[in-house]
Design a protein around this motif. Structure first.
Motif, PDB file in Angstrom:
ATOM      1  N   HIS A  10     -13.000  16.988 -30.285  1.00 61.82           N
ATOM      2  CA  HIS A  10     -12.493  17.585 -29.201  1.00 61.82           C
ATOM      3  C   HIS A  10     -11.246  17.030 -28.517  1.00 61.82           C
ATOM      4  N   MET A  11     -10.827  15.945 -29.106  1.00 61.67           N
ATOM      5  CA  MET A  11      -9.475  15.457 -28.715  1.00 61.67           C
ATOM      6  C   MET A  11      -8.147  16.302 -29.483  1.00 61.67           C
ATOM      7  N   VAL A  12      -8.562  17.135 -29.971  1.00 66.41           N
ATOM      8  CA  VAL A  12      -7.418  18.036 -30.616  1.00 66.41           C
ATOM      9  C   VAL A  12      -6.442  18.593 -29.410  1.00 66.41           C
ATOM     10  N   ALA A  13      -7.310  19.051 -28.435  1.00 68.94           N
ATOM     11  CA  ALA A  13      -6.479  19.564 -27.211  1.00 68.94           C
ATOM     12  C   ALA A  13      -5.783  18.775 -26.337  1.00 68.94           C
ATOM     13  N   GLN A  14      -6.338  17.457 -26.498  1.00 66.05           N
ATOM     14  CA  GLN A  14      -5.348  16.152 -25.864  1.00 66.05           C
ATOM     15  C   GLN A  14      -4.216  16.039 -26.662  1.00 66.05           C
ATOM     16  N   ALA A  15      -4.492  15.955 -27.890  1.00 62.52           N
ATOM     17  CA  ALA A  15      -3.183  15.992 -28.777  1.00 62.52           C
ATOM     18  C   ALA A  15      -1.961  16.923 -28.399  1.00 62.52           C
ATOM     19  N   TYR A  16      -2.338  18.058 -28.338  1.00 67.17           N
ATOM     20  CA  TYR A  16      -1.523  19.277 -28.119  1.00 67.17           C
ATOM     21  C   TYR A  16      -0.997  18.889 -26.598  1.00 67.17           C
ATOM     22  N   ALA A  17      -1.837  18.407 -25.896  1.00 64.02           N
ATOM     23  CA  ALA A  17      -1.298  18.429 -24.403  1.00 64.02           C
ATOM     24  C   ALA A  17      -0.257  17.221 -24.447  1.00 64.02           C
ATOM     25  N   LEU A  18      -0.309  16.221 -25.336  1.00 64.26           N
ATOM     26  CA  LEU A  18       0.773  15.165 -25.287  1.00 64.26           C
ATOM     27  C   LEU A  18       2.053  15.675 -26.047  1.00 64.26           C
ATOM     28  N   GLY A  19       1.928  16.906 -26.698  1.00 68.51           N
ATOM     29  CA  GLY A  19       3.276  17.199 -27.217  1.00 68.51           C
ATOM     30  C   GLY A  19       3.322  17.313 -28.694  1.00 68.51           C
ATOM     31  N   ALA A  20       1.951  17.319 -29.215  1.00 67.07           N
ATOM     32  CA  ALA A  20       1.803  17.342 -30.791  1.00 67.07           C
ATOM     33  C   ALA A  20       2.326  18.816 -31.196  1.00 67.07           C
ATOM     34  N   THR A  21       2.954  18.434 -32.391  1.00 71.40           N
ATOM     35  CA  THR A  21       3.615  19.830 -32.969  1.00 71.40           C
ATOM     36  C   THR A  21       2.714  20.451 -34.102  1.00 71.40           C
ATOM     37  N   SER A  22       1.798  19.205 -34.666  1.00 69.55           N
ATOM     38  CA  SER A  22       0.739  19.335 -35.730  1.00 69.55           C
ATOM     39  C   SER A  22      -0.386  18.451 -35.450  1.00 69.55           C
ATOM     40  N   VAL A  23      -1.392  18.808 -35.731  1.00 71.75           N
ATOM     41  CA  VAL A  23      -2.620  17.870 -35.652  1.00 71.75           C
ATOM     42  C   VAL A  23      -3.508  18.087 -37.007  1.00 71.75           C
ATOM     43  N   VAL A  24      -3.774  16.539 -37.399  1.00 70.41           N
ATOM     44  CA  VAL A  24      -4.772  16.747 -38.650  1.00 70.41           C
ATOM     45  C   VAL A  24      -6.035  16.162 -38.367  1.00 70.41           C
ATOM     46  N   ARG A  25      -7.079  16.293 -38.972  1.00 68.38           N
ATOM     47  CA  ARG A  25      -8.624  15.752 -38.499  1.00 68.38           C
ATOM     48  C   ARG A  25      -8.957  14.881 -39.555  1.00 68.38           C
ATOM     49  N   SER A  26      -8.271  14.472 -40.606  1.00 67.59           N
ATOM     50  CA  SER A  26      -8.650  13.248 -41.291  1.00 67.59           C
ATOM     51  C   SER A  26      -7.536  12.747 -42.159  1.00 67.59           C
ATOM     52  N   THR A  27      -7.601  11.565 -42.749  1.00 63.37           N
ATOM     53  CA  THR A  27      -6.615  11.143 -43.584  1.00 63.37           C
ATOM     54  C   THR A  27      -6.312  11.856 -44.822  1.00 63.37           C
ATOM     55  N   ARG A  28      -7.322  12.505 -45.306  1.00 61.18           N
ATOM     56  CA  ARG A  28      -7.133  13.383 -46.541  1.00 61.18           C
ATOM     57  C   ARG A  28      -6.085  14.420 -46.180  1.00 61.18           C
ATOM     58  N   GLU A  29      -5.965  14.944 -44.878  1.00 58.60           N
ATOM     59  CA  GLU A  29      -5.293  15.990 -44.544  1.00 58.60           C
ATOM     60  C   GLU A  29      -3.621  15.703 -44.398  1.00 58.60           C
TER      61      GLU A  29
END
Ligand SMILES: [Fe+2]
Ligand SMILES: [Fe+2]
Length: 345
Positions: free
Chosen positions: A81-100
């Motif tokens: 649920h923190m993906v939205a927070q990451a984008y709010a902080l200015g992320a240009t991409s988000v990955v959800r595991s080290t593998r990605e």
């Protein structure tokens, strides 16, 4: 490629170095450290975004790393649920595991090579729009009211971006950098705006359709992420929950005086079909407005060409063919008018 890895867990650094160093030059630091990074490097933030102190440190870091055009956030699975927070902080991409991480960096590197003029830079409109979506979704999740000016600003930026670079560039950039619901909303808004421009709408009507598109799936903010981001086909129970999103969106917006009736209509009825087989109200053709008909075509086309982690995006040609086969559900003359948007723009 230069990767600047910032974390709140110094113990993670050796493993990340071992993972990336065969291919990338890695500079690592603990969040709060001063780091220098030019526009050709990738800033990678791997921190617990539930901790407010971390969020403040990230904001501070980003404030002096403005030149870094790529900001990759690692949001581990349990912090979904923190993906939205990451984008709010200015992320240009988000990955959800080290593998990605490695595949995502390879994608960023390939994009930089493919468009050396921009260095593969994420255009600022996309970052701003994703931030606006993140902020609206998070307001809803916290039972706060939505700031409609964010939706207006995001829509205006989509319109400006498409008028300047064309729809094709917008679709490619969005699909390259975003996933899931935000990708879908950014695509639908772009396609709807491209459609409105193609059929010669006035500026006011372009804005109107653009706003409907920006807000059309706002009700998804209340759908559990386990359903929203499920990588497989939904089962019947999940599908029934997902199908609540138009009515939820309508409910969220209906008492806001600045939301027009047309926008509400788009939010509630973009899954209706002319033959009455759509939802949530099973409307027949005579009750489905022109704006909604345009929005529905844009929405279906966007859903077909989206890129998903588990399947390649459908070609625009194949997606358009599916729309043409939906005679009876969609208005055929409008689908014909959509041809240039689907295949040419
Ligand atoms: Fe929808
Ligand atoms: Fe949608």
């Amino acid at each position: 490629m230069l990767v600047c890895y910032l974390t709140d867990e110094p113990s993670k650094i050796p493993a990340i170095r071992a993972l990336l160093e065969p291919h990338h030059h890695v500079v690592s630091g603990v969040l709060g450290d001063k780091v220098i990074l030019g526009s050709d490097g990738v800033l990678m933030v791997d921190a617990d975004l539930r901790v407010m102190a971390r969020v403040e440190q990230i904001k501070e870091t980003l404030s002096y790393l403005k030149a870094a055009s790529e900001k990759l956030f690692v949001v581990q699975k349990h912090l979904h649920h923190m993906v939205a927070q990451a984008y709010a902080l200015g992320a240009t991409s988000v990955v959800r595991s080290t593998r990605e991480i490695s595949p995502k960096l390879a994608q960023i590197e390939a994009a930089a090579k493919a468009s050396p003029a921009t260095g593969g830079t994420v255009r600022s409109e996309i970052v701003d729009c994703a931030r606006a979506f993140a902020s609206m979704f998070s307001a809803i999740n916290h039972d706060q009211s939505i700031d409609l000016s964010e939706a207006e600003r995001a829509t205006a930026r989509v319109i400006a971006g498409i008028e300047r670079d064309g729809l094709g560039a917008w679709l490619d950039d969005v699909r390259r950098y975003h996933e899931g619901t935000f990708q879908h909303c950014l695509l639908v808004t772009g396609i709807a705006v491209g459609f409105a421009i193609e059929i010669g709408f006035t500026d006011l009507d372009i804005k109107r359709l653009g706003m409907s598109a920006t807000l059309h799936d706002i009700g998804k903010a209340k759908i559990p992420l386990s359903i929203l981001d499920k990588p497989d086909r939904l089962n019947p129970d999940e599908d029934a929950i997902m199908k609540r999103h138009p009515a939820i969106g309508h409910e969220l917006l209906k008492d806001m005086p600045e939301v027009s009736g047309e926008i509400l209509d788009g939010v509630r009825h973009h899954h209706e079909y002319l033959d009455g087989t759509g939802y949530p109200d099973g409307l027949q053709a005579g009750h489905i407005s022109d704006l909604v008909r345009l929005l529905t075509i844009s929405d279906i086309f966007a859903a077909l060409i989206e890129s998903r982690p588990y399947r390649p995006p459908m070609s625009r040609q194949d997606a358009y063919k599916i729309l043409c086969d939906m005679d009876g559900k969609l208005e055929l003359p409008l689908v014909k008018a959509f041809r240039n948007v689907a295949l040419v723009a």
